[in-house]
Motif scaffolding. Structure first.
Motif, PDB file in Angstrom:
ATOM      1  N   TYR A 231     -27.012  81.955  15.236  1.00  0.00           N
ATOM      2  CA  TYR A 231     -27.164  80.495  15.235  1.00  0.00           C
ATOM      3  C   TYR A 231     -25.825  79.784  15.054  1.00  0.00           C
ATOM      4  O   TYR A 231     -25.591  78.727  15.633  1.00  0.00           O
ATOM      5  N   TRP A 232     -24.923  80.363  14.253  1.00  0.00           N
ATOM      6  CA  TRP A 232     -23.669  79.699  13.927  1.00  0.00           C
ATOM      7  C   TRP A 232     -22.531  80.056  14.888  1.00  0.00           C
ATOM      8  O   TRP A 232     -21.397  79.587  14.707  1.00  0.00           O
ATOM      9  N   LYS A 233     -22.812  80.828  15.905  1.00  0.00           N
ATOM     10  CA  LYS A 233     -21.752  81.228  16.838  1.00  0.00           C
ATOM     11  C   LYS A 233     -21.111  79.988  17.472  1.00  0.00           C
ATOM     12  O   LYS A 233     -21.784  79.139  18.036  1.00  0.00           O
ATOM     13  N   GLY A 234     -19.816  79.916  17.377  1.00  0.00           N
ATOM     14  CA  GLY A 234     -19.073  78.806  17.962  1.00  0.00           C
ATOM     15  C   GLY A 234     -18.991  77.571  17.096  1.00  0.00           C
ATOM     16  O   GLY A 234     -18.319  76.604  17.469  1.00  0.00           O
ATOM     17  N   ALA A 235     -19.655  77.586  15.934  1.00  0.00           N
ATOM     18  CA  ALA A 235     -19.664  76.388  15.093  1.00  0.00           C
ATOM     19  C   ALA A 235     -18.336  76.178  14.382  1.00  0.00           C
ATOM     20  O   ALA A 235     -17.825  75.058  14.302  1.00  0.00           O
ATOM     21  N   CYS A 236     -17.767  77.237  13.831  1.00  0.00           N
ATOM     22  CA  CYS A 236     -16.557  77.122  13.025  1.00  0.00           C
ATOM     23  C   CYS A 236     -15.327  77.021  13.923  1.00  0.00           C
ATOM     24  O   CYS A 236     -15.135  77.847  14.826  1.00  0.00           O
ATOM     25  N   THR A 237     -14.506  76.024  13.667  1.00  0.00           N
ATOM     26  CA  THR A 237     -13.275  75.828  14.439  1.00  0.00           C
ATOM     27  C   THR A 237     -12.039  76.177  13.618  1.00  0.00           C
ATOM     28  O   THR A 237     -10.931  75.750  13.943  1.00  0.00           O
ATOM     29  N   ALA A 238     -12.217  76.965  12.554  1.00  0.00           N
ATOM     30  CA  ALA A 238     -11.112  77.243  11.636  1.00  0.00           C
ATOM     31  C   ALA A 238      -9.909  77.867  12.328  1.00  0.00           C
ATOM     32  O   ALA A 238      -8.757  77.562  11.997  1.00  0.00           O
TER      33      ALA A 238
END
Length: 555
Positions: A231-238
Motif C-alpha cells: 500500500y505504501w509503495k511510492g509514498a515516501c520521497t525521502a
C-alpha cells in the motif's frame, strides 16, 4: 494580515490577482489555480504552491499576497480532487505527475521567466518533494515548512497508530478545501466526539461519526501499519534528498508532529552536499504558521531571494538556527546540526531517582499495570491539535500507571542538543504492550514540563526482558540551575497514539481490551545529547552563538 503579525517586511509592490485559471493535470483533469503577481515593470521569478486544503485562508494571504508584494509571481493551485479541481484526490499518488504538468503549463505563460521556486507547509511540503523526484530544470529553490516527505510516518510511529493525528488529518483534507465554515463545523464535531470515538471498539467503526462519515483513503492509511506493505509503495520521497541539488530551506518546531522528518531531510541533504538551511523554533505544527510566522516568512523570503534573485543579503551567517528552550530560552546560531552527538546516560534507580551512575545489578526495578480500558492519557507533545506543545505534567505523573524518575537538583545549567532516546530493558506478562518515554524539566516549584518523548510498540516473542530503544525525537533545551531532569515511563499516551489492547489484534479491529503488567529493569538509561561546555560569559564553547530576534519567545 499585517494587523495580525508584527515584523513582516514592508510591501514593495501592489498585488494583482487572476483567480480560477485552469491548468491541465497529468490526466487532463482541470486544476484550479490562482495567480498573484506584483504590479510593476520587469521580470519576476515564480513561486509554486500546491495545496489540497483550498486556495483561500490562510494560503491566499500568507503566500499569494505576501510573496507577490515582495516581487514574486505566485501560483497557488488546488491539488487534484480538492478545492474545485477535477479528478479524485488520492493522497500522495498524483502529486509528482501533476506537479510536472503544472510546470509544463508555466512554460507557456508570457510572464514566466524560467526562475521557479516552491514553498508551503505540511502536505504542501510533500508536493514540493514530489516535484523534486524528477526536478524540472527551472526549479532553483525550495522552502519546506513543517514539511512532510513520508506519509506512513505521519500516521504510524514504531508500530503504533498516531490516532489523533490521523483523525485531524482526515478532517483537514476532507473539509478544509470546502470553505472555512464547513471546515470549522467538521473540526468542532471531531472535538466533541474525540473521547467517544477513540474509546469505543472496534476503531474501524467508531471513527466514522466523528468524521461525518467514512473516508476511504483514511481507512486504508490506518489499516496498514507496516511501512513495507505494498500500500505504501511510492509514498515516501525521502531518497529525493539523497541526490538533491536544488537548494532547500527547512523549517520546523520542537513540538511539530513532523519534526523528525525535517531533521531527517536535513541530514540527507547535508550528506548529499546540497545547499540547505535549518530553522527550528519553539513551535507546534500550527503555531509555526501563527505566532511563529514572522520568523518563518523572513526565513522563506530570504531563501527565495538568495536563490531566485541572486540576493543573499538576507541569509543567516550560519547554516542552522534553533531555539533552545527552558527558563533561559534563547536562539542558537550553529554551524551544523549534530547528527550523532555523544550521549550522556542517566539511569533510573530505586526510589524514583534518576542517577548519573549506573546502579548495580540488572533485576526488576519498578513495574506498573496498563489497562487499555482506562488508557494513560496524552498530555501535550507533538500533536496537530491546540493541545500540542509543553504542558504541566503534574496530573499525569500522579497516575499509578506512570513511572517517574527524577534527577538531583542541578547546581549548574545542563544544555542538551540533538536526538534524545531511552534505552530500556522491559518485560511484560502478556507480550503485547507499548512503551512511552518522556523527558521533562522540573522547576524549583515542582512543575514538570515535557520537553520531548516517543513511543514504541514492543515486538512479541522476543526474549523477556528485552532491550528496547525508544527514540524520543530531537530537541535543544537548557535545564537551568535549580531545576531537575525527569524521565517518565508509561504504557501509552491516548488518544495521541491508539492504545495497545493487549491481544495482538489489528488496531482497527481489536475488541477485547486486556490489561498488561510492564516491568522496568535496572541498567535502563535515558540518553541525553549534551551540548558543548559553557564558556566565559555563559556562551557555548562549541562554536554556537546566542541570537535574539522577533522569534525569541519565552515559552
Amino acid at each position: 494580515m499585517r494587523a495580525t503579525w508584527r515584523g513582516l517586511p514592508a510591501r514593495r509592490y501592489d498585488v494583482g490577482w487572476e483567480p480560477g485559471l485552469v491548468v491541465p493535470a497529468a490526466d487532463g483533469s482541470p486544476l484550479l489555480t490562482d495567480h498573484y503577481f506584483p504590479r510593476g515593470r520587469g521580470d519576476f521569478p515564480t513561486v509554486l504552491v500546491r495545496s489540497p486544503y483550498g486556495r483561500g485562508l490562510p494560503w491566499s494571504p500568507m503566500f499569494g499576497v505576501l510573496l507577490a508584494e515582495q516581487g514574486f509571481h505566485v501560483v497557488l493551485q488546488s491539488c487534484r480532487g480538492t478545492g474545485g479541481s477535477g479528478g479524485t484526490f488520492d493522497l500522495w499518488h498524483n502529486e509528482p505527475a501533476d506537479g510536472r504538468a503544472t510546470v509544463a503549463w508555466l512554460r507557456d505563460q508570457p510572464w514566466f521567466d524560467g526562475r521557479l521556486g516552491t514553498t508551503g507547509p505540511s502536505y504542501l511540503g510533500y508536493t514540493q518533494w514530489a516535484l523534486a523526484l524528477d526536478p524540472p530544470p527551472e526549479l532553483r529553490a525550495m522552502a519546506v515548512q513543517v514539511g512532510l516527505h513520508d506519509p506512513h510516518a505521519l500516521f504510524h510511529s514504531h508500530g503504533a497508530l498516531r490516532l489523533e493525528t490521523a483523525l485531524v488529518v482526515g478532517v483537514g483534507m476532507t473539509y478544509q478545501h470546502q470553505g472555512i465554515a464547513t471546515f470549522l463545523r467538521a473540526t468542532l464535531r471531531l472535538q466533541r466526539h474525540l473521547r467517544e470515538i477513540t474509546r469505543k471498539l472496534p476503531l474501524r467503526e467508531s471513527v466514522r461519526p466523528g468524521l461525518g462519515g467514512g473516508i476511504p483513503w483514511l481507512d486504508e492509511v490506518m489499516a496498514h501499519p507496516d511501512p513495507d506493505a505494498p500500500y505504501w509503495k511510492g509514498a515516501c520521497t525521502a531518497d529525493v534528498a539523497d541526490r538533491a541539488t536544488v537548494p532547500t530551506a527547512l523549517i520546523s518546531g520542537w513540538h511539530d508532529v513532523l519534526l523528525d522528518q525535517t531533521v531527517e531531510q536535513y541530514g540527507r541533504l547535508r550528506r548529499a552536499g546540497c545547499a540547505t538551511s535549518l530553522l527550528i523554533g519553539p513551535w507546534t505544527h500550527t503555531s509555526a504558521l501563527q505566532r511563529g510566522w514572522p520568523e518563518v516568512f523572513a526565513e522563506t523570503l530570504a531563501w527565495l531571494r538568495a536563490h531566485l534573485c541572486d540576493d543573499p543579503s538576507g541569509l543567516r551567517p550560519t547554516r542552522v538556527r534553533v531555539h533552545t528552550g527552558g527558563r533561559d530560552a534563547a536562539w542558537r546560531d550553529l554551524d551544523d546540526w549534530p547528527a550523532s552527538p555523544a550521549g550522556e546516560d542517566w539511569f533510573p534507580a530505586s526510589g524514583g531517582r534518576l542517577a548519573t551512575e549506573e546502579p548495580e545489578g540488572s533485576g526488576p526495578l519498578a513495574s506498573f499495570g496498563y489497562d487499555p480500558a482506562d488508557p494513560t492519557p496524552s498530555v501535550g507533545g507533538q500533536l496537530l491539535s491546540p493541545a500540542a506543545g509543553p504542558r504541566d505534567n503534574k496530573a499525569l505523573e500522579a497516575r499509578e500507571d506512570v513511572l517517574v524518575f527524577t534527577g538531583p537538583v542541578l547546581t549548574e545549567p545542563l544544555e542538551i542538543r540533538g536526538p534524545v532516546s531511552a534505552r530500556l530493558r522491559v518485560s511484560t506478562d502478556t507480550g503485547h504492550a507499548d512503551v512511552f518515554a518522556r523527558l521533562c524539566d522540573v522547576d524549583g516549584h515542582g512543575r514538570s514540563t515535557n520537553v520531548c518523548d516517543g513511543l514504541v510498540r514492543l515486538v512479541p516473542g522476543r526474549e523477556d526482558p528485552a532491550w528496547t530503544t525508544v527514540p524520543m525525537s530531537s530537541t535543544a533545551h537548557r535545564f537551568a540551575a535549580g531545576h531537575r531532569v525527569r524521565l517518565q515511563i508509561a504504557g501509552g499516551a491516548h488518544p495521541r497514539f491508539a492504545r495497545n489492547t493487549g491481544t495482538g489484534e489489528p488496531v482497527l479491529d481489536a475488541t477485547r481490551p486486556t490489561p498488561v503488567r510492564i516491568t522496568l529493569h535496572a541498567s535502563s538509561a535515558l540518553v541525553l545529547p549534551r551540548a558543548g561546555a559553557t564558556g566565559p560569559g555563559g556562551s557555548p564553547a562549541d562554536g554556537s552563538t546566542t541570537a535574539h530576534g522577533p522569534g525569541d519567545a519565552r515559552e
